[in-house]
Design a protein around this motif. Structure first.
Motif, PDB file in Angstrom:
ATOM      1  N   ALA A   1       0.670  -1.266  -0.065  1.00  9.45           N
ATOM      2  CA  ALA A   1       0.118   0.010  -0.014  1.00  9.45           C
ATOM      3  C   ALA A   1       0.605   1.226   0.030  1.00  9.45           C
ATOM      4  CB  ALA A   1      -0.768   0.055   1.186  1.00  9.45           C
TER       5      ALA A   1
ATOM      6  N   GLU B   1      10.085   2.429   6.673  1.00 10.00           N
ATOM      7  CA  GLU B   1       9.983   1.086   7.094  1.00 10.00           C
ATOM      8  C   GLU B   1      10.708   0.463   8.214  1.00 10.00           C
ATOM      9  OE1 GLU B   1       7.902  -1.305   5.976  1.00 10.00           O
ATOM     10  OE2 GLU B   1       9.121  -2.605   7.329  1.00 10.00           O
TER      11      GLU B   1
ATOM     12  N   ASN C   1       7.099  -8.744   6.504  1.00 10.11           N
ATOM     13  CA  ASN C   1       5.819  -8.946   5.891  1.00 10.11           C
ATOM     14  C   ASN C   1       5.287 -10.425   5.545  1.00 10.11           C
ATOM     15  OD1 ASN C   1       5.536  -6.315   5.943  1.00 10.11           O
ATOM     16  ND2 ASN C   1       5.873  -5.862   3.870  1.00 10.11           N
TER      17      ASN C   1
ATOM     18  N   THR D   1       2.208 -12.849   3.835  1.00 10.94           N
ATOM     19  CA  THR D   1       1.127 -12.962   3.074  1.00 10.94           C
ATOM     20  C   THR D   1       1.001 -14.652   2.657  1.00 10.94           C
ATOM     21  OG1 THR D   1      -0.236 -12.090   1.366  1.00 10.94           O
ATOM     22  CG2 THR D   1       1.980 -12.812   0.569  1.00 10.94           C
ATOM     23  N   GLY D   2      -0.155 -15.061   2.178  1.00 16.36           N
ATOM     24  CA  GLY D   2      -0.457 -16.109   1.883  1.00 16.36           C
ATOM     25  C   GLY D   2       0.592 -16.349   0.514  1.00 16.36           C
TER      26      GLY D   2
ATOM     27  N   ARG E   1      -0.812 -14.956  -3.227  1.00 18.06           N
ATOM     28  CA  ARG E   1      -1.319 -14.853  -4.443  1.00 18.06           C
ATOM     29  C   ARG E   1      -1.796 -13.533  -4.703  1.00 18.06           C
ATOM     30  NH1 ARG E   1      -6.188 -18.358  -7.022  1.00 18.06           N
ATOM     31  NH2 ARG E   1      -6.028 -17.795  -9.201  1.00 18.06           N
TER      32      ARG E   1
ATOM     33  N   ARG F   1       7.076 -12.115  -0.478  1.00 22.55           N
ATOM     34  CA  ARG F   1       7.033 -10.677  -0.058  1.00 22.55           C
ATOM     35  C   ARG F   1       8.464 -10.344   0.096  1.00 22.55           C
ATOM     36  NH1 ARG F   1       2.462  -8.722   1.855  1.00 22.55           N
ATOM     37  NH2 ARG F   1       3.470  -6.897   2.165  1.00 22.55           N
TER      38      ARG F   1
ATOM     39  N   VAL G   1       8.230   4.158  13.239  1.00 21.50           N
ATOM     40  CA  VAL G   1       7.581   5.450  13.833  1.00 21.50           C
ATOM     41  C   VAL G   1       6.930   5.062  14.925  1.00 21.50           C
ATOM     42  CG1 VAL G   1       5.639   6.800  13.178  1.00 21.50           C
ATOM     43  CG2 VAL G   1       7.330   6.298  11.551  1.00 21.50           C
TER      44      VAL G   1
ATOM     45  N   ASP H   1      -4.148  -2.637   4.526  1.00 23.06           N
ATOM     46  CA  ASP H   1      -4.510  -3.166   5.560  1.00 23.06           C
ATOM     47  C   ASP H   1      -5.001  -2.307   6.968  1.00 23.06           C
ATOM     48  OD1 ASP H   1      -4.237  -5.782   4.850  1.00 23.06           O
ATOM     49  OD2 ASP H   1      -2.967  -6.551   6.252  1.00 23.06           O
TER      50      ASP H   1
ATOM     51  N   GLY I   1      -5.939  -8.994  -0.309  1.00 23.47           N
ATOM     52  CA  GLY I   1      -5.361  -8.089   0.188  1.00 23.47           C
ATOM     53  C   GLY I   1      -4.331  -7.132  -0.153  1.00 23.47           C
ATOM     54  N   MET I   2      -3.621  -7.781  -0.800  1.00 29.86           N
ATOM     55  CA  MET I   2      -2.299  -7.067  -1.821  1.00 29.86           C
ATOM     56  C   MET I   2      -2.897  -6.160  -2.814  1.00 29.86           C
ATOM     57  SD  MET I   2       0.800  -9.742  -1.656  1.00 29.86           S
ATOM     58  CE  MET I   2      -0.024 -11.291  -2.109  1.00 29.86           C
TER      59      MET I   2
HETATM   60  C1  LIG Z   1      -1.438 -15.626   6.460  1.00 22.77           C
HETATM   61  C2  LIG Z   1      -1.842 -14.750   5.330  1.00 22.77           C
HETATM   62  C3  LIG Z   1      -2.301 -14.948   4.013  1.00 22.77           C
HETATM   63  C4  LIG Z   1      -2.763 -14.030   3.125  1.00 22.77           C
HETATM   64  N1  LIG Z   1      -2.985 -14.320   1.769  1.00 22.77           N
HETATM   65  C5  LIG Z   1      -3.147 -13.268   0.956  1.00 22.77           C
HETATM   66  C6  LIG Z   1      -3.191 -13.761  -0.511  1.00 22.77           C
HETATM   67  O1  LIG Z   1      -2.824 -14.852  -0.829  1.00 22.77           O
HETATM   68  N2  LIG Z   1      -3.454 -12.736  -1.414  1.00 22.77           N
HETATM   69  C7  LIG Z   1      -3.392 -11.427  -0.942  1.00 22.77           C
HETATM   70  O2  LIG Z   1      -3.757 -10.402  -1.944  1.00 22.77           O
HETATM   71  N3  LIG Z   1      -3.438 -11.144   0.289  1.00 22.77           N
HETATM   72  C8  LIG Z   1      -3.399 -12.227   1.320  1.00 22.77           C
HETATM   73  N4  LIG Z   1      -3.088 -11.668   2.449  1.00 22.77           N
HETATM   74  C9  LIG Z   1      -3.272 -10.317   2.926  1.00 22.77           C
HETATM   75  C10 LIG Z   1      -1.998  -9.351   2.312  1.00 22.77           C
HETATM   76  O3  LIG Z   1      -0.913 -10.154   2.944  1.00 22.77           O
HETATM   77  C11 LIG Z   1      -2.177  -7.975   3.132  1.00 22.77           C
HETATM   78  O4  LIG Z   1      -3.536  -7.509   2.826  1.00 22.77           O
HETATM   79  C12 LIG Z   1      -1.240  -6.999   2.690  1.00 22.77           C
HETATM   80  O5  LIG Z   1       0.058  -7.457   2.906  1.00 22.77           O
HETATM   81  C13 LIG Z   1      -1.447  -5.472   3.185  1.00 22.77           C
HETATM   82  O6  LIG Z   1      -0.296  -4.755   2.627  1.00 22.77           O
HETATM   83  P1  LIG Z   1      -0.154  -3.375   3.381  1.00 22.77           P
HETATM   84  O7  LIG Z   1       0.635  -2.700   2.557  1.00 22.77           O
HETATM   85  O8  LIG Z   1      -1.483  -2.658   3.615  1.00 22.77           O
HETATM   86  O9  LIG Z   1       0.450  -3.965   4.816  1.00 22.77           O
HETATM   87  P2  LIG Z   1       1.965  -4.774   5.191  1.00 22.77           P
HETATM   88  O10 LIG Z   1       2.037  -5.671   3.915  1.00 22.77           O
HETATM   89  O11 LIG Z   1       1.381  -5.217   6.594  1.00 22.77           O
HETATM   90  O12 LIG Z   1       2.855  -3.714   5.362  1.00 22.77           O
HETATM   91  C14 LIG Z   1       3.009  -2.647   6.433  1.00 22.77           C
HETATM   92  C15 LIG Z   1       4.237  -2.348   6.533  1.00 22.77           C
HETATM   93  O13 LIG Z   1       4.507  -1.314   7.620  1.00 22.77           O
HETATM   94  C16 LIG Z   1       5.500  -1.502   8.348  1.00 22.77           C
HETATM   95  N5  LIG Z   1       5.430  -0.905   9.549  1.00 22.77           N
HETATM   96  C17 LIG Z   1       4.450  -1.312  10.459  1.00 22.77           C
HETATM   97  N6  LIG Z   1       4.446  -0.380  11.590  1.00 22.77           N
HETATM   98  C18 LIG Z   1       5.431   0.575  11.327  1.00 22.77           C
HETATM   99  C19 LIG Z   1       5.963   1.503  12.234  1.00 22.77           C
HETATM  100  N7  LIG Z   1       5.512   1.889  13.260  1.00 22.77           N
HETATM  101  N8  LIG Z   1       6.760   2.256  11.598  1.00 22.77           N
HETATM  102  C20 LIG Z   1       7.378   2.038  10.236  1.00 22.77           C
HETATM  103  N9  LIG Z   1       6.801   0.974   9.467  1.00 22.77           N
HETATM  104  C21 LIG Z   1       6.045   0.256   9.985  1.00 22.77           C
HETATM  105  C22 LIG Z   1       5.757  -2.913   8.561  1.00 22.77           C
HETATM  106  O14 LIG Z   1       7.049  -3.517   8.587  1.00 22.77           O
HETATM  107  C23 LIG Z   1       5.045  -3.319   6.965  1.00 22.77           C
HETATM  108  O15 LIG Z   1       6.389  -3.277   6.024  1.00 22.77           O
HETATM  109  C24 LIG Z   1      -2.785 -12.683   3.149  1.00 22.77           C
HETATM  110  C25 LIG Z   1      -2.400 -12.318   4.749  1.00 22.77           C
HETATM  111  C26 LIG Z   1      -1.805 -13.400   5.639  1.00 22.77           C
HETATM  112  C27 LIG Z   1      -1.297 -12.902   7.122  1.00 22.77           C
END
Ligand SMILES: Cc1cc2nc3c(=O)[nH]c(=O)nc-3n(C[C@H](O)[C@H](O)[C@H](O)COP(=O)(O)OP(=O)(O)OC[C@H]3O[C@@H](n4cnc5c(N)ncnc54)[C@H](O)[C@@H]3O)c2cc1C
Length: 428
Positions: free
Chosen positions: A14, A33, A42, A44-45, A47, A105, A129, A302, A316-317
């Motif tokens: 995101a 980060e 990070n 994720t599953g 896909r 990831r 942060v 997320d 989610g991704m």
């Molecule tokens: C087991 C599992 C299976 C999944 N399977 C799938 C799938 O197959 N397909 C799919 O599309 N989605 C899947 N998802 C969901 C998907 O992984 C998430 O929706 C997606 O990673 C969200 O992306 P994001 O960038 O919002 O958050 P994240 O990927 O969680 O990234 C957030 C980032 O913020 C950083 N961060 C957090 N707090 C701080 C801070 N205080 N200061 C600085 N950095 C910080 C973290 O280190 C991280 O790098 C799955 C999730 C899980 C747990």
């Protein structure tokens, strides 16, 4: 004190998608980060559905580090001693550009961070942060252990438990009803074995989802995705259901039992587990989403509650990437108008709500409620497997007509409570 136009908290899909779009348009962007590198923390599953993402970010994917392009779908219903698998293969899923791909990831997020860097964003890993800078209710920057940075806008892209969105008063603490727990293993296996076992050509991938007795009656299921030289195997289970389950059942035990099932054991045999991780997933749908915009801040991915477990797909991704792009566009509009108030950033909420990812979330908002029904995971898979077992079994005694077997087995479900379950299904 240092000042930039936009600070993005979190270098996941995101935050990095937002950074790519902002930097490309010439905005000054700092991505912070907390991990040693993007993707290092990070889970994720694995896909990634590409169609929704290409609709807003068409040109980025040529050299993306996709593991395999998914061409084969399998859905497996598990009863205690048997299972029923549907395999689906379609020319449409083999088309170009690809429909979906598996990713790891650690490589995917790093690649996206490099892309953001090439476009002019500054990505700083190892930067956690700890607090927000606020002035009169307006977000004005971030604070870490040893530095403060001011910004016109802060993008909350820090994932499911978003501490910064909570700090800004955009959402209350999480309710376990709205979260699922995912546990995942990466198991190394040779390319040849993966292709042989799943009937795939080079570069082709399979996605297999499992539901039924493996989650001990709780809403959730298992996944198995093929990577180039590894498999991603895991379980996703409602957090509230896990907390309420009696006797308590540790997710690790469920994972052990899942891995030991012959349907799974044969696919992972000889593989080397190289990674084990666990992470929360937001599954509360639109009702559990935080406010998306406030003065000086937008919330994406997320952190905004944008994930969907539709039982046959886990997403989610793609939602994270799309929301990052839409938030960036709104920030660019606010920048042009020099208005970073909630009103100036409001187009983010409007465009997100008009997007297919939000609409999918709304369409399937009742999935957790409808599927939080132990019968769906215990009795129905049992009945389906029993039916097939009786039809396929040839014993010493004479067989009855298949229609009679079917009526007798499925007839067990003609009771009010089962018909009530069927009626509830209309909501999904
Ligand atoms: C087991 C599992 C299976 C999944 N399977 C799938 C799938 O197959 N397909 C799919 O599309 N989605 C899947 N998802 C969901 C998907 O992984 C998430 O929706 C997606 O990673 C969200 O992306 P994001 O960038 O919002 O958050 P994240 O990927 O969680 O990234 C957030 C980032 O913020 C950083 N961060 C957090 N707090 C701080 C801070 N205080 N200061 C600085 N950095 C910080 C973290 O280190 C991280 O790098 C799955 C999730 C899980 C747990």
């Amino acid at each position: 004190m240092e000042k930039v136009e936009v600070v993005v908290v979190g270098g996941g899909p995101a935050g990095l998608a937002a950074a790519c779009v902002l930097a490309e348009a010439g905005a000054e962007v700092l991505v912070v980060e907390r991990g040693d590198y993007s993707g290092s923390k990070n889970v994720t599953g694995g896909r990634l559905y590409l169609e929704p993402v290409r609709a807003v970010l068409p040109d980025l994917w040529e050299d993306a580090p996709f593991e395999r392009l998914v061409v084969k779908e399998r859905l497996t219903m598990m009863a205690p001693g048997s299972s029923l698998t549907i395999e689906f293969d379609s020319g449409r899923f083999r088309g170009r550009p690809p429909h979906s791909a598996t990713v790891l990831r650690a490589t995917f997020d790093q690649w996206l961070a490099e892309k953001a860097g090439e476009k002019g964003a500054v990505v700083v890993p190892g930067y956690k942060v700890d607090d927000l800078l606020m002035e009169g209710g307006r977000v004005t920057g971030i604070r870490s252990a040893d530095a403060e940075v001011q910004a016109d806008v802060v993008v909350a892209a820090d994932g499911v438990l978003s501490f910064v969105a909570e700090k800004a008063g955009l959402r209350p603490r999480h309710d376990p009803q709205h979260l699922a727990l995912g546990v995942k293993e990466v198991i190394e296996l040779s390319e040849e074995k993966i292709q042989d076992r799943f009937g795939l050509g080079p570069g082709e991938g399979a996605a297999q989802l499992f539901f039924g007795s493996i989650t001990a009656g709780m809403f959730g299921g298992g996944f198995l995705y093929t990577n180039r030289r590894s498999l991603s195997l895991g379980l996703v289970i409602g957090t509230h259901a896990l907390m309420e389950h009696r006797p308590p059942v540790p997710p690790h035990d469920l994972m052990e039992a899942f891995r030991a099932r012959p349907e799974v054991a044969a696919l992972i045999a000889g593989g080397q587990p190289v990674e084990y991780s666990a992470h929360s997933i937001p599954e509360g749908g639109p009702a559990a989403m935080p406010r998306l915009v406030t003065d000086g801040m937008v919330v994406v991915g997320d952190a905004a509650g944008l994930a969907l477990n539709q039982a046959v797909t886990v997403r989610g991704m793609d939602m994270a990437l799309v929301s990052g792009v839409l938030a960036a566009r709104a920030i660019l509009a606010a920048r042009a108008a020099n208005d970073f108030s909630a009103a100036g950033l409001a187009s983010y909420e409007e465009t997100l709500k008009a997007s297919s990812v939000y609409q999918d979330l709304a369409t399937f908002q009742h999935v957790p409620e409808v599927l939080s029904n132990p019968r769906l995971f215990e009795e129905y898979p049992q009945v389906a497997c029993e039916l097939f077992e009786q039809i396929m079994w040839t014993g010493a005694e004479p067989k009855e007509k298949m229609s009679r077997t079917a009526l007798r087995t499925v007839g067990k479900l003609m009771r009010p409570r089962y018909l009530g379950d069927l009626w509830k299904m209309r909501k999904i």
